[in-house]
Design a protein around this motif. Structure first.
Motif, PDB file in Angstrom:
ATOM      1  N   ASP A 278      -4.929   6.376  -1.175  1.00  0.00           N
ATOM      2  CA  ASP A 278      -4.796   6.452  -2.622  1.00  0.00           C
ATOM      3  C   ASP A 278      -3.329   6.484  -3.023  1.00  0.00           C
ATOM      4  N   ASP A 279      -3.077   6.152  -4.289  1.00  0.00           N
ATOM      5  CA  ASP A 279      -1.696   6.075  -4.776  1.00  0.00           C
ATOM      6  C   ASP A 279      -1.033   7.443  -4.901  1.00  0.00           C
ATOM      7  N   ASP A 280      -1.822   8.521  -4.981  1.00  0.00           N
ATOM      8  CA  ASP A 280      -1.202   9.849  -5.020  1.00  0.00           C
ATOM      9  C   ASP A 280      -0.899  10.386  -3.617  1.00  0.00           C
ATOM     10  N   PHE A 281      -1.079   9.562  -2.588  1.00  0.00           N
ATOM     11  CA  PHE A 281      -0.708   9.951  -1.225  1.00  0.00           C
ATOM     12  C   PHE A 281       0.805   9.962  -1.049  1.00  0.00           C
ATOM     13  N   GLY A 282       1.478   9.014  -1.694  1.00  0.00           N
ATOM     14  CA  GLY A 282       2.930   8.925  -1.593  1.00  0.00           C
ATOM     15  C   GLY A 282       3.375   7.680  -0.844  1.00  0.00           C
TER      16      GLY A 282
ATOM     17  N   ARG B 297       7.206  -1.163  -3.261  1.00  0.00           N
ATOM     18  CA  ARG B 297       5.746  -1.101  -3.228  1.00  0.00           C
ATOM     19  C   ARG B 297       5.218  -1.925  -4.397  1.00  0.00           C
ATOM     20  N   ASP B 298       4.606  -3.064  -4.068  1.00  0.00           N
ATOM     21  CA  ASP B 298       3.909  -3.828  -5.095  1.00  0.00           C
ATOM     22  C   ASP B 298       2.519  -4.170  -4.579  1.00  0.00           C
ATOM     23  N   GLN B 299       1.889  -5.181  -5.107  1.00  0.00           N
ATOM     24  CA  GLN B 299       0.496  -5.436  -4.759  1.00  0.00           C
ATOM     25  C   GLN B 299       0.302  -6.835  -4.219  1.00  0.00           C
TER      26      GLN B 299
ATOM     27  N   TYR C  87       0.832  -1.199   0.000  1.00  0.00           N
ATOM     28  CA  TYR C  87       0.000   0.000   0.000  1.00  0.00           C
ATOM     29  C   TYR C  87       0.875   1.261   0.000  1.00  0.00           C
ATOM     30  N   PRO C  88       0.287   2.402  -0.383  1.00  0.00           N
ATOM     31  CA  PRO C  88       0.967   3.686  -0.158  1.00  0.00           C
ATOM     32  C   PRO C  88       1.107   3.958   1.345  1.00  0.00           C
ATOM     33  N   GLY C  89       1.810   5.057   1.678  1.00  0.00           N
ATOM     34  CA  GLY C  89       1.996   5.411   3.085  1.00  0.00           C
ATOM     35  C   GLY C  89       2.956   4.482   3.794  1.00  0.00           C
TER      36      GLY C  89
ATOM     37  N   PHE D  33      -6.543 -10.479  -1.122  1.00  0.00           N
ATOM     38  CA  PHE D  33      -6.423  -9.802  -2.409  1.00  0.00           C
ATOM     39  C   PHE D  33      -7.188  -8.484  -2.448  1.00  0.00           C
ATOM     40  N   SER D  34      -8.294  -8.386  -1.739  1.00  0.00           N
ATOM     41  CA  SER D  34      -9.131  -7.184  -1.794  1.00  0.00           C
ATOM     42  C   SER D  34      -8.885  -6.228  -0.630  1.00  0.00           C
ATOM     43  N   VAL D  35      -7.896  -6.505   0.213  1.00  0.00           N
ATOM     44  CA  VAL D  35      -7.648  -5.716   1.422  1.00  0.00           C
ATOM     45  C   VAL D  35      -6.612  -4.623   1.130  1.00  0.00           C
ATOM     46  N   ASP D  36      -6.818  -3.424   1.687  1.00  0.00           N
ATOM     47  CA  ASP D  36      -5.792  -2.384   1.607  1.00  0.00           C
ATOM     48  C   ASP D  36      -5.901  -1.490   2.836  1.00  0.00           C
TER      49      ASP D  36
END
Length: 448
Positions: A322-326, A306-308, A285-287, A315-318
């Motif tokens: 958002d990805d523009d958070f950094g 950072r991957d997924q 995840y970001p952050g 698989f559906s957990v985060d």
């Protein structure tokens, strides 16, 4: 072996360590206190003797803990014969008809099974509760080479498998009062909502532990100074933090291997003049690393990946960001971010919000931050899932094939952050910065 100041829980005449090691440990601590009463028994003599404390040994085996252990004496070492970590998460996410074929079902070594009832206070579920007010601070308590196992997580109403919630109200070690020169070395923590919580620490050493499959792994609360978190293997759950510290100075976070799936890898709040260096940080995840109201810190020579999530049960957990958070977020002044490597290996179809450009380093507030010579590799890959945790993660880590380059913002400087210096950490196209209020030198562009 049991001598005057060396105890073996299996040889202690009161209680049964296998049935309730908490009762046995409390009885031993009471014995130590009854024998070591005087503050300085020989203060007027030539020996200047005091309270030497004791060592309590836990042999390999399973020991259920039904009574919380209260530690209120200094110079105590509780040690076992191995951290005994093995993944409970992998086992619980296998079909039960496959369990008979597994070599082990549970962690091993010197293993404490936390079997405490839930309570209203966060300390109620702590296997080891360290509390002593007054002067001097409680000092030199050591936990070494044994396993603290919370056994199971519980349903939280989310629809997740109960063993995947990271919720059970249990803690491994909870230090409530100001302390000095504590050590937590060679330990294993597993399936605890909070593995290790230490308040008001001075010269704390957390070294060479395996702390994983816990809601949150290491939490330094209150305030503290001159402590270190080094050479640990750490991985929290998606609701918690792998390393969290607040109001600390002189904190050293070095040479840790921090793996998913924590909501953050490192989160610092009000931390100053500290270092995050030479760590391997992996997140879904970001952050990943967040500095809140934190200044004059060094973030250097770390590897960020950072991957997924590749494992189907999660698989559906985060973590909701958002990805523009950094990936690295800085709110504070005069921090140095130098010589880090960032690998952002994500599937554009899973970027959130849709169409956003992922951000790597984000300067939110403050001034005078120095960002230099950071290298970013960004690739667009197709995300896959697997029912095998080990195979899925290893395949994802070793894969370097990518469909194409992924456009990213390597450094984003918000208007509230000014007078920063950004050097060689992205091309002009990759860095978003107001050059009227910040110094900027772009990385050279490779000719096409």
């Amino acid at each position: 072996m049991s001598t005057a100041n060396h105890y073996d829980v299996t040889q202690w005449p009161y209680g049964n360590a296998a049935e309730d090691i908490g009762e046995v440990l409390n009885s031993i601590i009471a014995d130590i206190k009854s024998r070591q009463k005087a503050t300085d028994e020989m203060s007027t003599g030539e020996h200047d003797g005091g309270k030497p404390g004791a060592v309590i040994y836990i042999p390999p085996g399973d020991y259920r803990l039904r009574t919380q252990v209260l530690i209120d004496i200094s110079f105590l070492r509780i040690e076992g014969a191995g951290h005994g970590f093995t993944s409970s998460s992998i086992r619980f996410n296998l079909p039960e008809d496959q369990w008979p074929d597994l070599h082990e079902l549970w962690p091993g070594g010197s293993r404490i099974l936390v079997d405490l009832p839930p309570g209203d206070e966060e300390t109620a579920g702590a296997a080891f509760y360290v509390a002593r007010s007054g002067n001097p601070r409680i000092s030199s308590v050591e936990f070494m080479n044994f396993c603290i196992d919370g056994l199971h997580f519980t349903s939280d109403g989310s629809g997740l498998h109960p063993e995947n919630t990271y919720i059970n109200g249990k803690s491994g070690i909870y230090v409530a009062d100001a302390n000095d020169s504590f050590r937590v070395n060679g330990m294993g923590f597993i399936y605890l909502e909070h593995a290790l919580t230490v308040k008001n620490a001075d010269a704390l050493s957390i070294h060479d532990n395996f702390i994983a499959e816990c809601g949150s792994c290491i939490e330094l609360r209150g305030w503290g100074q001159a402590s270190k978190i080094t050479d640990n293997l750490i991985g929290a759950g998606f609701k918690g933090h792998s390393i969290y510290a607040e109001h600390h100075g002189g904190l050293l976070i070095t040479a840790n291997n921090i793996f998913p799936r924590g909501a953050s890898s490192v989160r610092l709040n009000g931390v100053t003049r500290s270092s995050i260096t030479n760590n391997r940080l992996h997140s879904f995840y970001p952050g990943m690393v967040v500095l809140e109201a934190s200044s004059e810190n060094l973030v250097g020579s770390n590897h960020f990946l950072r991957d997924q999530e590749p494992w189907s049960p999660f698989f559906s957990v985060d973590n909701g960001l958002d990805d523009d958070f950094g990936l690295l977020i800085v709110s504070g002044s005069d921090n140095s971010v130098i010589g880090n490597h960032f690998s952002a290996i994500v599937d554009t179809d899973r970027i959130r919000p849709e169409g956003a450009t992922p951000v790597i380093i984000s300067l939110k507030t403050g001034e005078g931050n120095y960002v230099a010579t950071n290298h970013v590799v960004s690739m667009d890959v197709r995300g896959n899932s697997s029912s095998s945790a080990y195979a899925a993660q290893v395949d994802a880590l070793l894969s370097t094939d990518a469909a194409e380059h992924l456009p990213v913002t390597t450094v984003k400087v918000d208007p509230e952050s000014k007078r920063n210096t950004i050097l060689d950490s992205g091309t002009e196209r990759q860095v978003r910065v107001d050059v009227a209020t910040n110094a900027f030198r772009a990385s050279p562009t490779v000719p096409s």
